[in-house]
Design an enzyme around this catalytic site. Structure first.
Site, PDB file in Angstrom:
ATOM      1  N   CYS A  42       4.502   9.227   0.251  1.00 22.79           N
ATOM      2  CA  CYS A  42       3.106   9.653   0.121  1.00 22.79           C
ATOM      3  C   CYS A  42       3.026  10.641  -1.022  1.00 22.79           C
ATOM      4  CB  CYS A  42       2.617  10.310   1.421  1.00 22.79           C
ATOM      5  SG  CYS A  42       0.960  10.994   1.256  1.00 22.79           S
ATOM      6  N   ARG A  78       0.831  -1.214   0.000  1.00 23.61           N
ATOM      7  CA  ARG A  78       0.000   0.000   0.000  1.00 23.61           C
ATOM      8  C   ARG A  78       0.869   1.269   0.000  1.00 23.61           C
ATOM      9  NH1 ARG A  78      -0.470   4.705   2.495  1.00 23.61           N
ATOM     10  NH2 ARG A  78       0.022   3.716   4.482  1.00 23.61           N
ATOM     11  N   ASN A  89       8.939   4.039   3.691  1.00 26.27           N
ATOM     12  CA  ASN A  89       9.016   3.631   5.099  1.00 26.27           C
ATOM     13  C   ASN A  89      10.345   2.935   5.319  1.00 26.27           C
ATOM     14  OD1 ASN A  89       6.016   3.295   4.202  1.00 26.27           O
ATOM     15  ND2 ASN A  89       5.987   3.567   6.407  1.00 26.27           N
TER      16      ASN A  89
HETATM   17  P1  HMG Z   1     -12.860  14.627  -2.476  1.00 30.06           P
HETATM   18  O1  HMG Z   1     -12.628  15.018  -3.892  1.00 30.06           O
HETATM   19  O2  HMG Z   1     -12.971  15.707  -1.442  1.00 30.06           O
HETATM   20  O3  HMG Z   1     -14.103  13.639  -2.354  1.00 30.06           O
HETATM   21  O4  HMG Z   1     -11.690  13.642  -2.053  1.00 30.06           O
HETATM   22  P2  HMG Z   1     -15.624  13.825  -2.645  1.00 30.06           P
HETATM   23  O5  HMG Z   1     -16.358  13.111  -1.552  1.00 30.06           O
HETATM   24  O6  HMG Z   1     -15.952  15.272  -2.897  1.00 30.06           O
HETATM   25  O7  HMG Z   1     -15.812  13.007  -3.999  1.00 30.06           O
HETATM   26  C1  HMG Z   1     -15.216  13.404  -5.215  1.00 30.06           C
HETATM   27  C2  HMG Z   1     -15.185  12.217  -6.163  1.00 30.06           C
HETATM   28  O8  HMG Z   1     -14.374  11.161  -5.629  1.00 30.06           O
HETATM   29  C3  HMG Z   1     -16.536  11.598  -6.413  1.00 30.06           C
HETATM   30  O9  HMG Z   1     -16.494  11.029  -7.726  1.00 30.06           O
HETATM   31  C4  HMG Z   1     -16.572  10.480  -5.429  1.00 30.06           C
HETATM   32  O10 HMG Z   1     -17.458   9.455  -5.796  1.00 30.06           O
HETATM   33  C5  HMG Z   1     -15.152   9.982  -5.468  1.00 30.06           C
HETATM   34  P3  HMG Z   1     -17.138  11.790  -8.990  1.00 30.06           P
HETATM   35  O11 HMG Z   1     -18.583  11.997  -8.615  1.00 30.06           O
HETATM   36  O12 HMG Z   1     -16.384  13.072  -9.103  1.00 30.06           O
HETATM   37  O13 HMG Z   1     -16.884  10.840 -10.133  1.00 30.06           O
HETATM   38  N1  HMG Z   1     -14.733   9.323  -4.218  1.00 30.06           N
HETATM   39  C6  HMG Z   1     -14.212   8.081  -4.151  1.00 30.06           C
HETATM   40  N2  HMG Z   1     -13.935   7.179  -5.090  1.00 30.06           N
HETATM   41  C7  HMG Z   1     -13.394   6.009  -4.656  1.00 30.06           C
HETATM   42  N3  HMG Z   1     -13.145   5.728  -3.352  1.00 30.06           N
HETATM   43  C8  HMG Z   1     -13.409   6.614  -2.407  1.00 30.06           C
HETATM   44  C9  HMG Z   1     -13.975   7.860  -2.792  1.00 30.06           C
HETATM   45  N4  HMG Z   1     -14.353   8.946  -2.091  1.00 30.06           N
HETATM   46  C10 HMG Z   1     -14.816   9.833  -2.976  1.00 30.06           C
HETATM   47  N5  HMG Z   1     -13.134   6.320  -1.128  1.00 30.06           N
HETATM   48  C11 HMG Z   1     -10.875  11.786  -0.790  1.00 30.06           C
HETATM   49  C12 HMG Z   1     -11.647  13.086  -0.748  1.00 30.06           C
HETATM   50  C13 HMG Z   1     -10.591  11.371   0.637  1.00 30.06           C
HETATM   51  C14 HMG Z   1     -11.716  10.725  -1.479  1.00 30.06           C
HETATM   52  C15 HMG Z   1      -9.579  12.009  -1.600  1.00 30.06           C
HETATM   53  O14 HMG Z   1      -8.924  13.116  -1.062  1.00 30.06           O
HETATM   54  C16 HMG Z   1      -8.665  10.818  -1.548  1.00 30.06           C
HETATM   55  O15 HMG Z   1      -8.957   9.774  -2.107  1.00 30.06           O
HETATM   56  N6  HMG Z   1      -7.522  10.955  -0.884  1.00 30.06           N
HETATM   57  C17 HMG Z   1      -6.628   9.826  -0.697  1.00 30.06           C
HETATM   58  C18 HMG Z   1      -5.258  10.308  -0.446  1.00 30.06           C
HETATM   59  C19 HMG Z   1      -4.360   9.129  -0.206  1.00 30.06           C
HETATM   60  O16 HMG Z   1      -4.678   7.992  -0.491  1.00 30.06           O
HETATM   61  N7  HMG Z   1      -3.169   9.445   0.330  1.00 30.06           N
HETATM   62  C20 HMG Z   1      -2.191   8.430   0.614  1.00 30.06           C
HETATM   63  C21 HMG Z   1      -2.558   7.550   1.753  1.00 30.06           C
HETATM   64  S1  HMG Z   1      -2.291   8.312   3.341  1.00 30.06           S
HETATM   65  C22 HMG Z   1      -0.609   8.064   3.621  1.00 30.06           C
HETATM   66  O17 HMG Z   1       0.111   7.582   2.782  1.00 30.06           O
HETATM   67  C23 HMG Z   1      -0.102   8.381   4.993  1.00 30.06           C
HETATM   68  C24 HMG Z   1       0.161   7.134   5.861  1.00 30.06           C
HETATM   69  O18 HMG Z   1       1.076   6.243   5.238  1.00 30.06           O
HETATM   70  C25 HMG Z   1       0.739   7.581   7.212  1.00 30.06           C
HETATM   71  C26 HMG Z   1       1.940   8.525   7.001  1.00 30.06           C
HETATM   72  O19 HMG Z   1       2.984   8.086   6.535  1.00 30.06           O
HETATM   73  O20 HMG Z   1       1.708   9.701   7.256  1.00 30.06           O
HETATM   74  C27 HMG Z   1      -1.144   6.375   6.150  1.00 30.06           C
HETATM   75 MG    MG Z   2       3.184   6.397   5.270  1.00 25.18          MG
END
Ligand code: HMG
Ligand code: MG
Length: 302
Positions: free
Chosen positions: A240, A15, A249
């Site tokens: 990220c 992931r 990581n």
């Molecule tokens: P948004 O644009 O604010 O969402 O994104 P929305 O609710 O306004 O929806 C917009 C569109 O996205 C819509 O589609 C939704 O259906 C779709 P449209 O009508 O435009 O075709 N949508 C989705 N589709 C699939 N799965 C979903 C989903 N939600 C909405 N779950 C959102 C908000 C959270 C979805 C977006 O910002 C996002 O996906 N962000 C993910 C970011 C991410 O994955 N970052 C990396 C992981 S975190 C990380 O790596 C840190 C960690 O390792 C710890 C560390 O190291 O810090 C964990």
């Molecule tokens: Mg991370």
């Protein structure tokens, strides 16, 4: 100094690692990596994310990857779910655990999940509730627990606040994440102490990116505190997409090598783990980003 006698490692490579690759990695390769990790003795694997494919196209095959895994008894398969849409998709693939991901910095919360910290908690609340109703464990991540790419240094009080908010909505376990790897041991200890105000020691993990080469030192100081859960990434994959310049990581191989040397049990076969890391590194046409793996691979060549 008393160290834990055993450590649980969550390999987040499939992931956290593969979300950050420029080229799309085929689902079959991701599945093979998960199989190799479980064969090496990993008992928890963070497989994928049910996030927006517009935001993170690398994870668009989440359902396909989950469906393709031959599950091994005793292994916990976790997935990231930022909101109910993600949870509703994730639940169909029967994860053992879901991960909601918050941040200790407002700017990072906005960039990563497009909402404030307070709004993110309101999005996570029904996710945590639904997961508990399905008997799925709920883990939380606190990004930028020591430093933020947009806001700079992050105070431990921010970590304490987010830990309290996550606890209030029923998140069972939290990972304190140094997203951009800027933390050094004393700062990391203070962030951990803040998290431990709301969670028991068994329910806090370290998640250290190794951008500045501090992750093993940070792991060691946490071990001295009695923390025994760590997220690591095979071959040091990762980063990220919303934290530019942040590297992967800490490599699982490096942590396992250190723990083995300290006589701490991980249940992981280092040789098989190195093979898993080599498999994905070969696919990505690069060397494993792990000093221990590099040294042991060189030794194999004689
Ligand atoms: P948004 O644009 O604010 O969402 O994104 P929305 O609710 O306004 O929806 C917009 C569109 O996205 C819509 O589609 C939704 O259906 C779709 P449209 O009508 O435009 O075709 N949508 C989705 N589709 C699939 N799965 C979903 C989903 N939600 C909405 N779950 C959102 C908000 C959270 C979805 C977006 O910002 C996002 O996906 N962000 C993910 C970011 C991410 O994955 N970052 C990396 C992981 S975190 C990380 O790596 C840190 C960690 O390792 C710890 C560390 O190291 O810090 C964990
Ligand atoms: Mg991370």
């Amino acid at each position: 100094m008393k160290y834990p006698s055993k450590v649980k490692i969550i390999d987040v490579g499939p992931r956290d690692g593969l979300q950050n690759e420029k080229a799309q990695v085929p689902a079959a390769v991701k599945i093979e990596l998960v199989h190799r990790l479980q064969d090496a003795g990993l008992t928890e694997i963070e497989v994928t994310s049910f996030v927006s494919p517009k935001w993170v196209p690398q994870m668009a095959d989440a359902a396909e990857v989950m469906a393709g895994i031959t599950r091994k008894p005793g292994v916990r398969y976790s997935v990231l779910t930022p909101n109910m849409k993600g949870f509703e998709a994730a639940v169909l693939s029967n994860p053992d655990e879901i991960v909601v991901f918050a941040a200790a910095s407002e700017a990072f919360s906005q960039r990563n999940i497009n909402c404030s910290i307070a709004e993110s908690i309101e999005r996570f609340r029904p996710v945590a509730e639904a997961a508990r109703a399905h008997n799925i464990r709920v883990r939380g991540a606190i990004s930028c627990a020591v430093g933020c790419p947009y806001e700079g240094e992050v105070a431990p009080a921010r970590v304490e606040m987010v830990a309290r908010l996550l606890k209030d909505i029923g998140v069972q376990h939290i990972g304190v994440a140094d997203t951009i790897g800027v933390g050094t041991p004393l700062k990391v200890r203070r962030a951990m102490e803040a998290a431990l105000k709301h969670y028991a020691i068994d329910e806090v993990s370290g998640h250290f990116h190794d951008t500045y080469g501090q992750a093993l030192g940070n792991t060691l100081i946490c071990l001295e505190m009695g923390i025994w859960n760590y997220d690591t990434s095979s071959a040091g994959l990762g980063g990220c997409p919303y934290a530019k310049g942040a590297t992967g990581n800490v490599a699982t191989e490096d942590v396992v090598y250190m723990l083995q040397g300290m006589g701490i049990d991980t249940g992981i076969d280092l040789d098989k783990l190195i093979d898993a890391g080599k498999f994905i590194s070969d696919y990505l046409e690069r060397k494993p980003n792990s000093r221990a793996a590099t040294a042991l691979l060189n030794k194999r060549l004689g």
